[in-house]
Design a protein around this motif. Structure first.
Motif, PDB file in Angstrom:
ATOM      1  N   THR A  66      14.877 -11.213  65.659  1.00 53.86           N
ATOM      2  CA  THR A  66      14.098 -12.440  65.515  1.00 53.86           C
ATOM      3  C   THR A  66      13.218 -12.283  64.295  1.00 53.86           C
ATOM      4  OG1 THR A  66      14.123 -12.892  67.883  1.00 53.86           O
ATOM      5  CG2 THR A  66      12.406 -13.980  66.590  1.00 53.86           C
ATOM      6  N   GLY A  67      13.361 -13.204  63.366  1.00 54.43           N
ATOM      7  CA  GLY A  67      12.581 -13.154  62.141  1.00 54.43           C
ATOM      8  C   GLY A  67      12.812 -14.387  61.304  1.00 54.43           C
ATOM      9  N   THR A  68      12.235 -14.364  60.122  1.00 53.23           N
ATOM     10  CA  THR A  68      12.316 -15.503  59.210  1.00 53.23           C
ATOM     11  C   THR A  68      13.388 -15.247  58.165  1.00 53.23           C
ATOM     12  OG1 THR A  68       9.969 -15.905  59.521  1.00 53.23           O
ATOM     13  CG2 THR A  68      10.990 -16.934  57.607  1.00 53.23           C
ATOM     14  N   ILE A  69      14.249 -16.231  57.966  1.00 52.31           N
ATOM     15  CA  ILE A  69      15.280 -16.105  56.935  1.00 52.31           C
ATOM     16  C   ILE A  69      14.606 -16.257  55.575  1.00 52.31           C
ATOM     17  CG2 ILE A  69      17.368 -17.114  55.938  1.00 52.31           C
ATOM     18  CD1 ILE A  69      18.155 -18.050  58.721  1.00 52.31           C
ATOM     19  N   ASP A  70      14.702 -15.208  54.764  1.00 54.39           N
ATOM     20  CA  ASP A  70      14.110 -15.231  53.415  1.00 54.39           C
ATOM     21  C   ASP A  70      15.115 -15.629  52.349  1.00 54.39           C
ATOM     22  OD1 ASP A  70      11.563 -14.562  54.198  1.00 54.39           O
ATOM     23  OD2 ASP A  70      11.745 -12.440  53.701  1.00 54.39           O
ATOM     24  N   ARG A  71      16.374 -15.249  52.549  1.00 58.79           N
ATOM     25  CA  ARG A  71      17.392 -15.530  51.540  1.00 58.79           C
ATOM     26  C   ARG A  71      18.767 -15.546  52.200  1.00 58.79           C
ATOM     27  NH1 ARG A  71      16.900 -12.212  46.330  1.00 58.79           N
ATOM     28  NH2 ARG A  71      15.355 -13.816  46.068  1.00 58.79           N
ATOM     29  N   VAL A  72      19.620 -16.386  51.661  1.00 61.36           N
ATOM     30  CA  VAL A  72      21.021 -16.431  52.085  1.00 61.36           C
ATOM     31  C   VAL A  72      21.854 -16.371  50.817  1.00 61.36           C
ATOM     32  CG1 VAL A  72      22.808 -17.776  53.240  1.00 61.36           C
ATOM     33  CG2 VAL A  72      20.466 -17.849  54.098  1.00 61.36           C
ATOM     34  N   ALA A  73      22.906 -15.585  50.858  1.00 58.74           N
ATOM     35  CA  ALA A  73      23.774 -15.457  49.683  1.00 58.74           C
ATOM     36  C   ALA A  73      25.213 -15.295  50.151  1.00 58.74           C
ATOM     37  CB  ALA A  73      23.325 -14.280  48.818  1.00 58.74           C
ATOM     38  N   TRP A 109      23.717 -24.410  45.689  1.00 57.83           N
ATOM     39  CA  TRP A 109      23.027 -23.128  45.758  1.00 57.83           C
ATOM     40  C   TRP A 109      22.643 -22.642  44.363  1.00 57.83           C
ATOM     41  CZ3 TRP A 109      25.903 -19.449  49.622  1.00 57.83           C
ATOM     42  CH2 TRP A 109      25.934 -20.044  50.886  1.00 57.83           C
ATOM     43  N   SER A 110      21.600 -21.864  44.320  1.00 54.14           N
ATOM     44  CA  SER A 110      21.175 -21.204  43.093  1.00 54.14           C
ATOM     45  C   SER A 110      22.234 -20.176  42.677  1.00 54.14           C
ATOM     46  CB  SER A 110      19.844 -20.486  43.364  1.00 54.14           C
ATOM     47  OG  SER A 110      19.697 -19.352  42.584  1.00 54.14           O
ATOM     48  N   LEU A 112      21.724 -17.223  41.964  1.00 58.56           N
ATOM     49  CA  LEU A 112      21.381 -15.966  42.638  1.00 58.56           C
ATOM     50  C   LEU A 112      22.023 -15.860  44.018  1.00 58.56           C
ATOM     51  CD1 LEU A 112      17.602 -15.613  41.730  1.00 58.56           C
ATOM     52  CD2 LEU A 112      19.551 -14.409  40.729  1.00 58.56           C
ATOM     53  N   ALA A 113      22.314 -16.998  44.630  1.00 58.33           N
ATOM     54  CA  ALA A 113      22.945 -16.994  45.947  1.00 58.33           C
ATOM     55  C   ALA A 113      24.415 -16.582  45.864  1.00 58.33           C
ATOM     56  CB  ALA A 113      22.811 -18.366  46.594  1.00 58.33           C
ATOM     57  N   ARG A 114      24.929 -16.444  44.675  1.00 55.21           N
ATOM     58  CA  ARG A 114      26.324 -16.015  44.503  1.00 55.21           C
ATOM     59  C   ARG A 114      26.448 -14.481  44.567  1.00 55.21           C
ATOM     60  NH1 ARG A 114      27.229 -20.752  45.259  1.00 55.21           N
ATOM     61  NH2 ARG A 114      27.258 -22.382  43.708  1.00 55.21           N
ATOM     62  N   LEU A 115      25.298 -13.800  44.576  1.00 55.01           N
ATOM     63  CA  LEU A 115      25.322 -12.336  44.654  1.00 55.01           C
ATOM     64  C   LEU A 115      25.864 -11.900  46.008  1.00 55.01           C
ATOM     65  CD1 LEU A 115      21.871 -11.560  43.024  1.00 55.01           C
ATOM     66  CD2 LEU A 115      24.135 -11.428  41.965  1.00 55.01           C
ATOM     67  N   ARG A 116      26.693 -10.894  45.995  1.00 49.42           N
ATOM     68  CA  ARG A 116      27.350 -10.430  47.215  1.00 49.42           C
ATOM     69  C   ARG A 116      26.529  -9.336  47.908  1.00 49.42           C
ATOM     70  NH1 ARG A 116      33.042 -11.740  47.588  1.00 49.42           N
ATOM     71  NH2 ARG A 116      33.506 -13.184  45.908  1.00 49.42           N
ATOM     72  N   LEU A 117      27.024  -8.902  49.044  1.00 52.05           N
ATOM     73  CA  LEU A 117      26.357  -7.894  49.860  1.00 52.05           C
ATOM     74  C   LEU A 117      26.043  -6.629  49.061  1.00 52.05           C
ATOM     75  CD1 LEU A 117      25.368  -6.916  52.631  1.00 52.05           C
ATOM     76  CD2 LEU A 117      27.727  -6.290  53.158  1.00 52.05           C
ATOM     77  N   GLY A 118      26.966  -6.200  48.214  1.00 53.60           N
ATOM     78  CA  GLY A 118      26.739  -4.997  47.411  1.00 53.60           C
ATOM     79  C   GLY A 118      25.501  -5.113  46.538  1.00 53.60           C
ATOM     80  N   SER A 119      25.215  -6.302  46.020  1.00 54.25           N
ATOM     81  CA  SER A 119      24.025  -6.498  45.186  1.00 54.25           C
ATOM     82  C   SER A 119      22.749  -6.276  45.978  1.00 54.25           C
ATOM     83  CB  SER A 119      24.016  -7.912  44.600  1.00 54.25           C
ATOM     84  OG  SER A 119      25.116  -8.096  43.752  1.00 54.25           O
ATOM     85  N   ALA A 120      22.706  -6.774  47.203  1.00 53.60           N
ATOM     86  CA  ALA A 120      21.523  -6.580  48.050  1.00 53.60           C
ATOM     87  C   ALA A 120      21.326  -5.098  48.367  1.00 53.60           C
ATOM     88  CB  ALA A 120      21.661  -7.389  49.333  1.00 53.60           C
ATOM     89  N   LEU A 121      22.417  -4.409  48.652  1.00 49.13           N
ATOM     90  CA  LEU A 121      22.322  -2.980  48.965  1.00 49.13           C
ATOM     91  C   LEU A 121      21.951  -2.161  47.725  1.00 49.13           C
ATOM     92  CD1 LEU A 121      25.361  -2.682  51.391  1.00 49.13           C
ATOM     93  CD2 LEU A 121      22.930  -2.871  51.982  1.00 49.13           C
ATOM     94  N   ARG A 122      22.414  -2.585  46.550  1.00 54.37           N
ATOM     95  CA  ARG A 122      22.033  -1.896  45.307  1.00 54.37           C
ATOM     96  C   ARG A 122      20.527  -1.956  45.085  1.00 54.37           C
ATOM     97  NH1 ARG A 122      26.583  -4.320  43.698  1.00 54.37           N
ATOM     98  NH2 ARG A 122      28.311  -2.874  43.493  1.00 54.37           N
ATOM     99  N   ARG A 123      19.904  -3.086  45.426  1.00 49.24           N
ATOM    100  CA  ARG A 123      18.442  -3.224  45.283  1.00 49.24           C
ATOM    101  C   ARG A 123      17.731  -2.191  46.155  1.00 49.24           C
ATOM    102  NH1 ARG A 123      16.158  -6.068  41.382  1.00 49.24           N
ATOM    103  NH2 ARG A 123      15.935  -8.216  41.933  1.00 49.24           N
ATOM    104  N   ILE A 124      18.231  -2.003  47.375  1.00 52.79           N
ATOM    105  CA  ILE A 124      17.635  -1.009  48.268  1.00 52.79           C
ATOM    106  C   ILE A 124      17.842   0.386  47.686  1.00 52.79           C
ATOM    107  CG2 ILE A 124      17.743   0.037  50.570  1.00 52.79           C
ATOM    108  CD1 ILE A 124      18.683  -2.722  51.614  1.00 52.79           C
ATOM    109  N   ALA A 125      19.045   0.666  47.174  1.00 56.76           N
ATOM    110  CA  ALA A 125      19.346   1.981  46.586  1.00 56.76           C
ATOM    111  C   ALA A 125      18.470   2.243  45.367  1.00 56.76           C
ATOM    112  CB  ALA A 125      20.826   2.061  46.213  1.00 56.76           C
TER     113      ALA A 125
END
Length: 178
Positions: A66-73, A109-110, A112-125
């Motif tokens: 349960t939380g707030t959706i910040d971004r969808v891509a 969509w913006s 930036l919303a075209r970025l895939r799952l790998g892009s989100a994980l790269r930010r964490i890495a």
């Protein structure tokens, strides 16, 4: 003049019935078109309309989040839940409670919303943050993301710095630990 009044009344009555039948036919046509058009609405487009909304997400291998959706891509969403952020693989989502009744078509969509799952994980890495990778089968691995491939991620786990490779198809979510 009585017959003219009766004739005009008959014409008015016929015109009213014709209008009512046309309106009913038009309503049926609009309903059919609406159903046909709704076929093109995706889960991601509904979630995009829910950005900023608190929802509860069920996903393979996870307790409900349960939380707030910040971004969808493309293929993922970011959910802020308490002190943790969750990058959730859309392919693992099994249900959403509290989403908007509206949708945002992908053409709106913006970029930036075209970025895939790998892009989100790269930010964490790149941030070097510790995280927990939750797999769709219920397994979980805590560590630091090291590298992100085309369809998998590499996690460094424990004191012995053991490498764990997790394919995106088996990933349910990445949970921040920072």
């Amino acid at each position: 003049m009585g017959w003219e009044t009766d004739l005009f009344a008959l014409f008015d009555d016929l015109e009213h019935h014709a209008g009512t039948m046309a309106a009913a036919e038009r309503a049926d046509e609009i309903a059919d078109r609406s159903r046909a058009e709704y076929q093109s609405v995706t889960l991601a487009s509904r979630l995009m309309a829910s950005v900023g909304t608190e929802v509860t997400i069920s996903a393979d291998g996870l307790d409900p989040i349960t939380g707030t959706i910040d971004r969808v891509a493309d293929g993922w969403l970011l959910v802020a839940a308490g002190s943790h952020d969750w990058v959730v693989n859309l392919a693992a989502v099994t249900g959403v409670v509290g989403a908007s009744v509206r949708s945002v078509p992908e053409v709106a969509w913006s970029p930036l919303a075209r970025l895939r799952l790998g892009s989100a994980l790269r930010r964490i890495a790149e941030a070097g943050e510790r995280c927990v990778l939750h797999q769709r089968n219920g397994q979980r691995h805590e560590g630091t993301l090291r590298r992100i491939g085309a369809d998998f991620c590499e996690l460094v786990v424990g004191e012995e710095r053991r490498m764990v490779l997790v394919p995106f198809t088996g990933l349910s979510a990445a949970q921040s630990r920072g």
